[in-house]
Design an enzyme around this catalytic site. Structure first.
Site, PDB file in Angstrom:
ATOM      1  N   LEU A   1       3.616   8.318   6.406  1.00 50.57           N
ATOM      2  CA  LEU A   1       2.576   8.370   7.423  1.00 50.57           C
ATOM      3  C   LEU A   1       2.661   7.117   8.286  1.00 50.57           C
ATOM      4  CD1 LEU A   1      -0.378   9.515   5.136  1.00 50.57           C
ATOM      5  CD2 LEU A   1       1.043  10.951   6.605  1.00 50.57           C
TER       6      LEU A   1
ATOM      7  N   ASP B   1     -11.952   6.542  -5.395  1.00 51.11           N
ATOM      8  CA  ASP B   1     -11.498   5.152  -5.203  1.00 51.11           C
ATOM      9  C   ASP B   1     -11.344   4.906  -3.710  1.00 51.11           C
ATOM     10  OD1 ASP B   1     -10.650   2.591  -5.736  1.00 51.11           O
ATOM     11  OD2 ASP B   1      -8.611   3.148  -6.299  1.00 51.11           O
TER      12      ASP B   1
END
Length: 283
Positions: free
Chosen positions: A88, A189
């Site tokens: 990404l 998280d």
């Protein structure tokens, strides 16, 4: 076996090049070029269930009706020594991307798995997470699976008074937890480092995914700061309004990641943890 050989075997494809990106906790990170595509690779020198948990979490978060398909990266491959995801390209966060994240996170949370926990062994960094499935209430599950297990490891750094303070939170958890909420599919998280901002949107990585309380993800976003947090919250609240008093419960939801930080990194997180516990009790 080298990283390139392992990757070649796992994907059954030629590997043109690999760039080392350093380490994170106990794993090494790499960027690999495979012909016309680039991938992200995380590896371990010893067999581990960490990558299975990460892969399960990404797939499970995406496995729901009407999901925003680009919010979570596809798991290209995973075994007990490696996980492979699409590469990404990151850019800076924009207000529009932040608002989109708020809406899509609300849509993610609106899909209930029907239970707290998850049907796999969880991890957060290199610490295990007890994902034992439960029908609730969330307050007891959070106290027994997310707070109490980390007290023994953190006790040396918290000191006796600090441990007693956390035990008071656990004892009063049913009162502090607020109104009942159905289990939500949460990232688990969701600090800013686990959000990658691409050209037009945010992508969520490295989950500790489970059925939990949706306020947990929002509290984690606030713990170490996130770009355009007010816009994320506003878009979220417009899509899936939060229960009254959610702001006062932020410190309660932050206690688990703070205890994890104490367990991993020591006394430097003691003051922040005890402040959160004191604030949670005062609320």
């Amino acid at each position: 076996m080298t990283v390139a050989d392992h990757l070649r075997t796992l994907l059954d494809t030629p590997v043109d090049s690999i760039t080392d990106l350093g380490a994170s906790h106990e794993w090494t990170l790499h960027r690999a070029i495979l012909g016309d595509r680039t991938v992200f690779v995380k590896t371990s020198t010893a067999p581990t269930t960490v990558f299975a948990a990460e892969a399960n979490g990404l797939r499970w978060l995406a496995d729901r009706a009407n999901r925003p398909p680009e919010l979570l990266p596809e798991v290209l491959a995973a075994d007990d020594r490696m996980i492979v995801l699409p590469w990404l390209d990151e850019v800076g966060a924009t207000p529009a991307a932040a608002e989109r994240l708020g809406r899509e996170l609300a849509a993610l949370h609106a899909s209930s798995p029907g239970h707290y926990g998850a049907p796999w062994q969880g991890w957060i960094a290199e610490l295990p997470l007890d994902n034992t499935l439960s029908d609730g209430p969330w307050s007891r599950w959070y106290a027994e699976r997310r707070l109490a297990p980390y007290l023994p490891r953190a006790a040396t750094h918290l000191g006796p008074d600090g441990v007693r303070l956390l035990e008071q939170v656990i004892d009063r958890i049913d009162v502090l937890a607020g109104p009942p909420e159905p289990p939500a599919r949460i990232h688990g998280d969701l600090w800013s480092g686990n959000i990658l901002w691409t050209a037009d949107r945010a992508m969520l990585i490295d989950p500790a995914a489970h059925g939990g309380h949706r306020e947990t993800d929002l509290a984690m976003l606030a713990l170490f700061g996130a770009p355009h947090l007010d816009r994320i919250r506003a878009a979220y609240n417009e899509t899936h309004p939060l229960a009254e008093g959610w702001r006062t419960r932020i410190p309660l939801h932050q206690l688990h990641p703070l205890l994890v930080h104490v367990a991993l990194f020591g006394a430097s997180y003691r003051a922040q943890t005890l402040t959160a516990a004191t604030t949670a009790l005062a609320a």
